[in-house]
Design a protein around this motif. Structure first.
Motif, PDB file in Angstrom:
ATOM      1  N   GLN A  62       0.846  -1.188   0.000  1.00 44.19           N
ATOM      2  CA  GLN A  62       0.000   0.000   0.000  1.00 44.19           C
ATOM      3  C   GLN A  62       0.881   1.237   0.000  1.00 44.19           C
ATOM      4  O   GLN A  62       1.984   1.238   0.551  1.00 44.19           O
ATOM      5  CB  GLN A  62      -0.915   0.015   1.225  1.00 44.19           C
ATOM      6  N   THR A  63       0.392   2.300  -0.614  1.00 42.52           N
ATOM      7  CA  THR A  63       1.162   3.531  -0.631  1.00 42.52           C
ATOM      8  C   THR A  63       1.111   4.198   0.746  1.00 42.52           C
ATOM      9  O   THR A  63       0.183   3.956   1.538  1.00 42.52           O
ATOM     10  CB  THR A  63       0.614   4.516  -1.676  1.00 42.52           C
ATOM     11  N   LEU A  64       2.095   5.055   1.007  1.00 47.49           N
ATOM     12  CA  LEU A  64       2.111   5.762   2.284  1.00 47.49           C
ATOM     13  C   LEU A  64       0.888   6.665   2.398  1.00 47.49           C
ATOM     14  O   LEU A  64       0.368   6.880   3.498  1.00 47.49           O
ATOM     15  CB  LEU A  64       3.405   6.574   2.421  1.00 47.49           C
ATOM     16  N   GLY A  65       0.400   7.167   1.260  1.00 46.10           N
ATOM     17  CA  GLY A  65      -0.819   7.963   1.279  1.00 46.10           C
ATOM     18  C   GLY A  65      -2.015   7.156   1.760  1.00 46.10           C
ATOM     19  O   GLY A  65      -2.815   7.625   2.579  1.00 46.10           O
TER      20      GLY A  65
ATOM     21  N   LYS B 251       5.558  15.467  -1.948  1.00 47.58           N
ATOM     22  CA  LYS B 251       4.346  14.801  -2.444  1.00 47.58           C
ATOM     23  C   LYS B 251       4.627  13.397  -2.981  1.00 47.58           C
ATOM     24  O   LYS B 251       3.749  12.534  -2.947  1.00 47.58           O
ATOM     25  CB  LYS B 251       3.690  15.644  -3.541  1.00 47.58           C
ATOM     26  N   SER B 252       5.841  13.155  -3.477  1.00 50.50           N
ATOM     27  CA  SER B 252       6.144  11.840  -4.043  1.00 50.50           C
ATOM     28  C   SER B 252       6.135  10.744  -2.982  1.00 50.50           C
ATOM     29  O   SER B 252       5.972   9.565  -3.297  1.00 50.50           O
ATOM     30  CB  SER B 252       7.503  11.858  -4.758  1.00 50.50           C
ATOM     31  N   LEU B 253       6.301  11.125  -1.708  1.00 52.53           N
ATOM     32  CA  LEU B 253       6.262  10.136  -0.627  1.00 52.53           C
ATOM     33  C   LEU B 253       4.895   9.462  -0.550  1.00 52.53           C
ATOM     34  O   LEU B 253       4.787   8.301  -0.148  1.00 52.53           O
ATOM     35  CB  LEU B 253       6.585  10.790   0.714  1.00 52.53           C
ATOM     36  N   ALA B 254       3.852  10.177  -0.914  1.00 56.58           N
ATOM     37  CA  ALA B 254       2.490   9.644  -0.806  1.00 56.58           C
ATOM     38  C   ALA B 254       2.280   8.429  -1.692  1.00 56.58           C
ATOM     39  O   ALA B 254       1.430   7.575  -1.409  1.00 56.58           O
ATOM     40  CB  ALA B 254       1.465  10.725  -1.148  1.00 56.58           C
ATOM     41  N   THR B 255       3.067   8.316  -2.769  1.00 54.17           N
ATOM     42  CA  THR B 255       2.904   7.197  -3.705  1.00 54.17           C
ATOM     43  C   THR B 255       3.922   6.086  -3.486  1.00 54.17           C
ATOM     44  O   THR B 255       3.937   5.103  -4.218  1.00 54.17           O
ATOM     45  CB  THR B 255       3.004   7.704  -5.152  1.00 54.17           C
ATOM     46  N   THR B 256       4.767   6.227  -2.463  1.00 52.30           N
ATOM     47  CA  THR B 256       5.764   5.199  -2.142  1.00 52.30           C
ATOM     48  C   THR B 256       5.086   4.026  -1.449  1.00 52.30           C
ATOM     49  O   THR B 256       4.312   4.220  -0.504  1.00 52.30           O
ATOM     50  CB  THR B 256       6.860   5.767  -1.222  1.00 52.30           C
ATOM     51  N   GLU B 257       5.345   2.808  -1.910  1.00 48.00           N
ATOM     52  CA  GLU B 257       4.689   1.628  -1.337  1.00 48.00           C
ATOM     53  C   GLU B 257       5.463   1.086  -0.135  1.00 48.00           C
ATOM     54  O   GLU B 257       6.695   1.118  -0.110  1.00 48.00           O
ATOM     55  CB  GLU B 257       4.548   0.534  -2.391  1.00 48.00           C
TER      56      GLU B 257
ATOM     57  N   ILE C  67       5.020  14.966   7.236  1.00 47.65           N
ATOM     58  CA  ILE C  67       5.752  13.814   6.722  1.00 47.65           C
ATOM     59  C   ILE C  67       6.797  14.288   5.715  1.00 47.65           C
ATOM     60  O   ILE C  67       6.455  14.986   4.752  1.00 47.65           O
ATOM     61  CB  ILE C  67       4.816  12.799   6.047  1.00 47.65           C
ATOM     62  N   ALA C  68       8.061  13.921   5.960  1.00 48.00           N
ATOM     63  CA  ALA C  68       9.141  14.353   5.079  1.00 48.00           C
ATOM     64  C   ALA C  68      10.132  13.225   4.894  1.00 48.00           C
ATOM     65  O   ALA C  68      10.094  12.191   5.579  1.00 48.00           O
ATOM     66  CB  ALA C  68       9.836  15.583   5.668  1.00 48.00           C
TER      67      ALA C  68
END
Length: 262
Positions: A196-199, A218-224, A259-260
């Motif tokens: 699942q993504t972090l988002g 914002k790219s962190l939200a799509t990291t699985e 979140i960073a």
């Protein structure tokens, strides 16, 4: 990481709006709940109740026919006070786990965002939060049949260990084999996140722990991610587990989590 004492896990709580318009606040005190329900006026007409769990809430209810329903946070169940002599119909928003009382003469129907599930007696999980593009139905035991509401297509039969994903817009469904333990982990005291993504993870956690969050990158939200965290654990422990997964750090500002990247 700053103190996270103000953010705590959810608890047993719900608001019941009865068919007569009365509002009852229910909690983990079964005796108090029963006393409140006993004071409700009943009549000959079948009334529809609405049971809602807020952010940070969960609730289990036993319907008139013996069916057990567990509601996750930010969910709604609409059901009749009594089912009468016909088929049994309820509707749900959010997430719910059903253990349906078997009665072949009176099938049980669950309606969710354009999809209808027909049940005789079984256990299954439905996830139908408003912001999601899909309805996911995971069968644990028994068998169920699914079809679009007011659709002319045939029913899709689901067998244990499988999940149906219904596209709300296209009104089509696909089926795949899944680990039902992962899909229903919320009911057993854990959150198990697999690919699942972090988002998606933060959205799930925010419902239960009742907090807001913001991604600096914002790219962190799509990291699985793949991880397992305790549903009733300290929030700081949950964030530490996620941080240990690598590459992220959390900072608290009131009831907001920033979140960073590390």
């Amino acid at each position: 990481m700053a103190s996270l004492a103000k953010i705590t896990h959810g608890c047993t709580q719900a608001i019941l709006t009865t068919g007569t318009g009365d509002t009852l606040r229910l909690d983990a005190d079964a005796q108090s709940n029963a006393q409140q329900l006993a004071k409700m006026e009943s009549g000959s007409a079948i009334r529809i109740n609405s049971l809602v769990t807020p952010r940070g809430g969960e609730f289990k209810i036993v319907l008139e026919d013996g069916t057990e329903v567990w509601l996750n946070a930010e969910s709604r169940l609409k059901y009749p006070e009594t089912f009468g002599d016909g088929d049994r119909h309820v509707s749900v928003e959010g997430e719910a786990y059903f253990k349906v009382a078997k009665n072949p003469q009176h099938p049980f129907y669950v309606e969710t965002a354009g999809q209808r599930v027909r049940v005789v007696g079984t256990e299954f999980n439905v996830n139908v939060y408003p912001e999601a593009a899909n309805v996911t139905t995971t069968l644990v035991k028994g068998s169920i049949a699914l079809k679009p509401v007011n659709g002319n297509v045939g029913e899709l039969m689901l067998t244990p260990g499988h999940q149906a994903t219904f596209d709300k817009q296209a009104r089509t469904a696909t089926v795949k084999a899944v680990d039902t333990g992962i899909m229903t982990s919320w009911r057993n005291g854990k959150f198990v996140f697999e690919n699942q993504t972090l988002g998606q993870i933060m959205l799930t956690l925010s419902r239960w722990y009742d907090f807001e969050y913001q991604f600096i990158d914002k790219s962190l939200a799509t990291t699985e991610f793949m991880c397992s965290v305790p549903r009733y654990g300290e929030f700081s422990e949950v964030l530490q587990i996620l941080e240990a997964s690598g590459g992220i750090r959390f900072r608290q500002k009131g009831k907001k989590i920033i979140i960073a990247r590390k």
